[in-house]
Every structure is written in structure tokens, then in C-alpha cells.
Design a protein around this motif. Structure first.
Motif, short mmCIF file in Angstrom:
data_model
loop_
_atom_site.label_atom_id
_atom_site.label_comp_id
_atom_site.label_asym_id
_atom_site.label_seq_id
_atom_site.Cartn_x
_atom_site.Cartn_y
_atom_site.Cartn_z
N LYS A 96 0.84 -1.19 0.00
CA LYS A 96 0.00 0.00 0.00
C LYS A 96 0.89 1.25 0.00
O LYS A 96 2.03 1.20 0.45
N PRO A 97 0.36 2.37 -0.49
CA PRO A 97 1.15 3.62 -0.41
C PRO A 97 1.42 3.99 1.04
O PRO A 97 0.54 3.87 1.90
N VAL A 98 2.63 4.39 1.32
CA VAL A 98 3.00 4.78 2.68
C VAL A 98 3.61 6.18 2.64
O VAL A 98 4.08 6.63 1.60
N PRO A 99 3.57 6.90 3.76
CA PRO A 99 4.16 8.25 3.78
C PRO A 99 5.63 8.18 3.39
O PRO A 99 6.32 7.21 3.71
N PRO A 100 6.12 9.19 2.70
CA PRO A 100 7.53 9.18 2.29
C PRO A 100 8.46 9.31 3.48
O PRO A 100 8.12 9.93 4.50
N VAL A 101 9.61 8.71 3.37
CA VAL A 101 10.64 8.84 4.39
C VAL A 101 11.15 10.28 4.37
O VAL A 101 11.31 10.87 3.30
N PRO A 102 11.37 10.89 5.54
CA PRO A 102 11.84 12.28 5.57
C PRO A 102 13.10 12.49 4.75
O PRO A 102 13.95 11.60 4.66
N ASP A 103 13.19 13.66 4.15
CA ASP A 103 14.36 14.02 3.37
C ASP A 103 15.48 14.40 4.34
O ASP A 103 15.45 15.43 4.99
N LEU A 104 16.49 13.53 4.42
CA LEU A 104 17.57 13.74 5.38
C LEU A 104 18.60 14.75 4.91
O LEU A 104 19.59 15.01 5.61
N LYS A 105 18.38 15.34 3.74
CA LYS A 105 19.28 16.41 3.31
C LYS A 105 19.10 17.64 4.18
O LYS A 105 20.02 18.43 4.36
N ASP A 106 17.88 17.78 4.73
CA ASP A 106 17.60 18.87 5.67
C ASP A 106 17.45 18.23 7.05
O ASP A 106 16.34 17.90 7.49
N ILE A 107 18.56 18.05 7.75
CA ILE A 107 18.58 17.31 9.00
C ILE A 107 17.68 17.95 10.05
O ILE A 107 16.90 17.28 10.73
N GLU A 108 17.76 19.27 10.20
CA GLU A 108 17.00 19.93 11.25
C GLU A 108 15.50 19.73 11.06
O GLU A 108 14.77 19.38 12.00
N THR A 109 15.01 19.94 9.84
CA THR A 109 13.58 19.78 9.58
C THR A 109 13.15 18.33 9.82
O THR A 109 12.10 18.06 10.41
N ALA A 110 13.97 17.38 9.37
CA ALA A 110 13.63 15.97 9.54
C ALA A 110 13.56 15.59 11.01
O ALA A 110 12.66 14.88 11.45
N LEU A 111 14.50 16.10 11.81
CA LEU A 111 14.50 15.78 13.23
C LEU A 111 13.31 16.40 13.95
O LEU A 111 12.68 15.78 14.80
N ARG A 112 13.00 17.65 13.61
CA ARG A 112 11.88 18.32 14.28
C ARG A 112 10.55 17.69 13.89
O ARG A 112 9.59 17.72 14.67
N ALA A 113 10.46 17.15 12.68
CA ALA A 113 9.21 16.54 12.22
C ALA A 113 9.02 15.13 12.78
O ALA A 113 7.92 14.59 12.75
N ASN A 114 10.09 14.54 13.28
CA ASN A 114 10.01 13.17 13.80
C ASN A 114 9.30 13.17 15.15
O ASN A 114 9.65 13.97 16.03
N PRO A 115 8.32 12.31 15.34
CA PRO A 115 7.61 12.28 16.63
C PRO A 115 8.57 12.04 17.77
O PRO A 115 9.45 11.19 17.70
#
Length: 405
Positions: free
Chosen positions: A271-290
Motif C-alpha cells: 500500500k502507499p506509505v508516507p515518504p521517508v523524511p528528506d535527510l538532506k535537511d537534518i533539522e527539519t527531519a529531526l523536528r518533524a520526527n515524533p
């Protein structure tokens, strides 16, 4: 005869000529920390594993120091649930800080006990004796080795915290340079890794990863598999079967190269799943992680303290995700026969792995032995190993099947 205090001992359960320092675990099991035998062998036991940090060497130095024996005489047994105490995971540099403490005390207790026995034999006070490489010396050119002092008898000393250990001023082994006991075999390719384990009737597996591999949160986890077309790999040579449990998909084949190919060719729909965070932007990815805030300390009036501060400093720190992980292919080998499960893996906590396997397999923990990293081929007749330079399984050139990843 002088009044000599000898540590409390109990009747041992091992063969004659054995001195063990043991402790009762919270589950009531007897855990060995140190075993000396009448033939002069010395084995110390730690529940931690050597992840390349050299703890096998460092722990042996600690034992040798407290026992007053040569460093080369000490053998370390690490991360084997059938032999070593449960000391939790090998993390956060805890081995020397915490896990080494009972081993050090066990060695000090063993030395105290053996010196006391020598004092009885020579009818002197323990302070009149000296120890050099496991040989207890007395005036009058009298001496007795550790092996001689325990020959024909079996002792089990209960580990205690109230034991005197050496001061650092008297160190002769700890803090001194010592050759890493693992490096030569690693450099020459002789070291046995879990990838080199062979068991009778061994087959091989590969895991087919879901599109959210590495993500462990979200409603889609465990609910994304639509179907698996087993017919897509049914005609591959040596194919044994396909296993699906929830979103877990695995293939089993007679040889490793067969399993690799099956894993690549197996038709799977997700099934379609949410995309894995873009780790090129580390700060945004970390803040978006629960995440869940964790208070380390809450003491006093923080607002008042800040208001009284002469200077305020505002700063932002970004700490990229750090993972203590293997740089090579992960691998485990399991051997289940006669109602007993043996597992060899690269785990940092073989005792937790054994508990998890007991729940998964609905087995008693006593029916499972988990060994981290290196097999005990010499003491386990079901295991054969091969030297690393002889392995060519990834190129499909080996006549002996290799362990699965």
C-alpha cells in the motif's frame, strides 16, 4: 595456627579442581564471573560483547591485575547466555565503568581465598605471603600455585561487594600497554564471525524490506502488505519457501545465492506509505520526527534564576541522528533441534534477545542459548566454522553454504 578469615564458600557443582566466583541473579540462577581450574586455566565471564572497542583485552587486564597473574593467562568469555551473567546491553561505554566492577571484585575475592588457603598450608599469616603469576610464595623457599591450592576440590565463592581491591598505585597490568587479543586474527582473516557459522542441515534466508524500512511509527507499520506472488520465485533452484507474518516477508532457500536471487525477484505489492523524511535537511527531519519531551531535572525557580542572570545566551544546536550500527551485512544463525534453540548473532544484548525469542517462539528461556558475535565451535558439536579468506558465497563460488543476512 593464625586466625585467618576465609571468604564464605559453598559446595561447588563443577568438576574437581575448580574455583568459581558466583552470584545469584534476580531470577535465582547462578551466574559465574570467574573460574580457575587446577590445570592453571583462568576464565572470566562478562555479559557484554566486544564491538571492536577492545574490551576483551581490557577486561582480561583487570582480571590479571587483581589475581596477580600474567595477562596472557586470562581468557574472556563474552556475550553467551549459556555461560555469562546478564549485565544488560553493551552501550554507552558502560563495560569498564559498570560491567567490569563485579569481575574485578571476583578476581580479588579469588586471590584472597587462595592466599588464605596457602596461609593455612604454610601455617603463616596471609600478609607474609606474596603472589607472582599465580604462584603464592612463602619464606623458606616454599610455594604453591593456584592450581595446587584447589586441586581435587571444588569451591564456589559467593560474590560480595565488601572485598578489597588493589589501589592504582600498585598496578602492574592495568594502565599499561597490552596487545589487543583480537587484532591479529582480524588482520589475517582467521577470526570467526557469525557469518562463518555452519550448522548441520543449514538453509538460508533473506528479508524483503517494506517501503518504509527503518520507520517504526505510524498506522501503516504492519498493515501495508497487499500480496506476495510466491509463484514468481517457485522455479528458482533450491527454493524452499516464502514466509509472511504481517508486513514481514522472507524467502528461504538451500543456498545463500539462491536466497539472494529470490529476494530480488519476489513480486510484492505494498500500500502507499508516507515518504521517508528528506535527510538532506537534518533539522527539519529531526523536528518533524515524533518525539516525547523528557525532563532531566526540575529544581528551583528557573524563571527567577534567569532573571537574575547577568548575561543571557541564546543558541541553537543541531545534533544529527547517531546510530551505533554494523558497517557490514547483519547476520544471525539459528539452530533449532530436539526442543532447543541456539542463536548466533551480532546483538549487543544476547540476554534480551533470548527473552524476546522466548516470547516469539513461546518457549522457556532455559530452552534457548543466545551467543553474540562469535560461536563456541570448540564446545558445540553442531557448529562448524570457516576462515574468512575462504568465503566466496556472495559471488556464488562457495561449495559450502554461508550464513544468511
Amino acid at each position: 595456627m593464625p586466625n585467618i578469615e576465609i571468604p564464605a564458600i559453598t559446595a561447588g557443582t563443577g568438576p574437581d579442581g575448580t574455583l568459581s566466583v558466583v552470584r545469584r541473579s534476580s531470577r535465582g540462577a547462578t551466574e559465574n564471573f570467574l573460574v580457575l581450574t587446577s590445570d592453571g586455566s583462568i576464565t572470566a565471564f562478562s555479559g557484554h560483547v566486544d564491538l571492536g572497542t577492545g574490551i576483551r583485552t581490557a577486561l582480561a587486564q583487570i582480571v590479571a591485575e587483581e589475581l596477580d597473574v600474567a595477562f596472557e593467562r586470562v581468557v574472556m568469555s563474552l556475550g553467551d547466555t549459556a555461560r555469562t551473567p546478564d549485565q544488560g546491553p553493551t552501550i554507552a561505554s558502560e563495560t569498564i565503568q559498570l560491567a567490569a566492577v563485579p569481575i574485578r571484585k571476583a578476581a580479588a575475592q579469588a586471590r584472597q581465598f587462595l592466599v588464605a588457603r596457602a596461609a593455612e598450608r604454610f601455617d603463616v599469616h596471609p600478609d607474609e605471603l606474596s603472589v607472582e603469576d599465580g604462584l603464592v610464595r612463602c619464606s623458606g623457599n616454599r610455594s604453591a600455585s593456584y592450581g595446587e591450592l584447589i586441586a581435587g576440590q571444588t569451591f564456589a565463592i559467593e560474590l560480595t561487594d565488601n572485598v578489597a581491591v588493589k589501589s592504582f598505585e600498585s598496578y602492574r597490568v592495568v594502565g599499561k600497554q597490552a596487545p589487543r587479543v583480537d587484532l591479529v586474527a582480524k588482520a589475517t582473516g582467521e577470526l570467526t564471525y557469525v557469518h562463518d557459522v555452519r550448522v548441520s542441515g543449514m538453509v538460508h534466508g533473506r528479508v524483503v524490506r517494506p517501503p518504509y524500512a527503518g520507520v517504526d511509527a505510524g498506522d501503516f507499520v504492519g498493515n501495508s502488505l497487499i500480496y506476495v506472488n510466491q509463484a514468481s520465485v517457485a522455479d528458482l533452484p533450491g527454493m524452499i519457501g516464502v514466509v509472511t507474518i504481517g508486513d514481514f516477508v522472507g524467502v528461504i532457500a538451500e543456498r545463500e545465492e539462491n536466497a539472494i536471487k529470490a529476494g530480488e525477484l519476489l513480486e510484492v505489492a505494498w500500500k502507499p506509505v508516507p515518504p521517508v523524511p528528506d535527510l538532506k535537511d537534518i533539522e527539519t527531519a529531526l523536528r518533524a520526527n515524533p518525539s516525547t519531551p523528557r525532563t532531566l531535572i526540575d529544581k528551583g525557580d528557573v524563571g527567577e534564576a534567569i532573571s537574575k542572570a547577568d548575561k543571557r545566551i541564546k543558541a541553537k544546536y543541531i545534533w544529527p541522528y547517531q546510530m551505533h550500527a554494523s558497517i557490514g551485512p547483519s547476520c544471525s544463525v539459528a539452530d533449532y533441534r530436539d526442543g532447543f534453540l541456539r542463536v548466533w548473532s551480532g546483538t549487543q544484548n544476547p540476554h534480551i534477545l533470548r527473552a524476546d525469542l522466548a516470547l516469539l517462539m513461546q518457549m522457556d528461556e532455559a530452552q534457548i542459548a543466545s551467543c553474540a558475535w562469535r560461536p563456541r565451535a570448540a564446545t558445540d558439536a553442531t557448529v562448524q566454522t570457516t576462515s574468512r579468506p575462504m568465503r566466496h558465497c556472495y559471488r556464488g563460488q562457495s561449495s559450502v553454504p554461508c550464513a544468511s543476512n
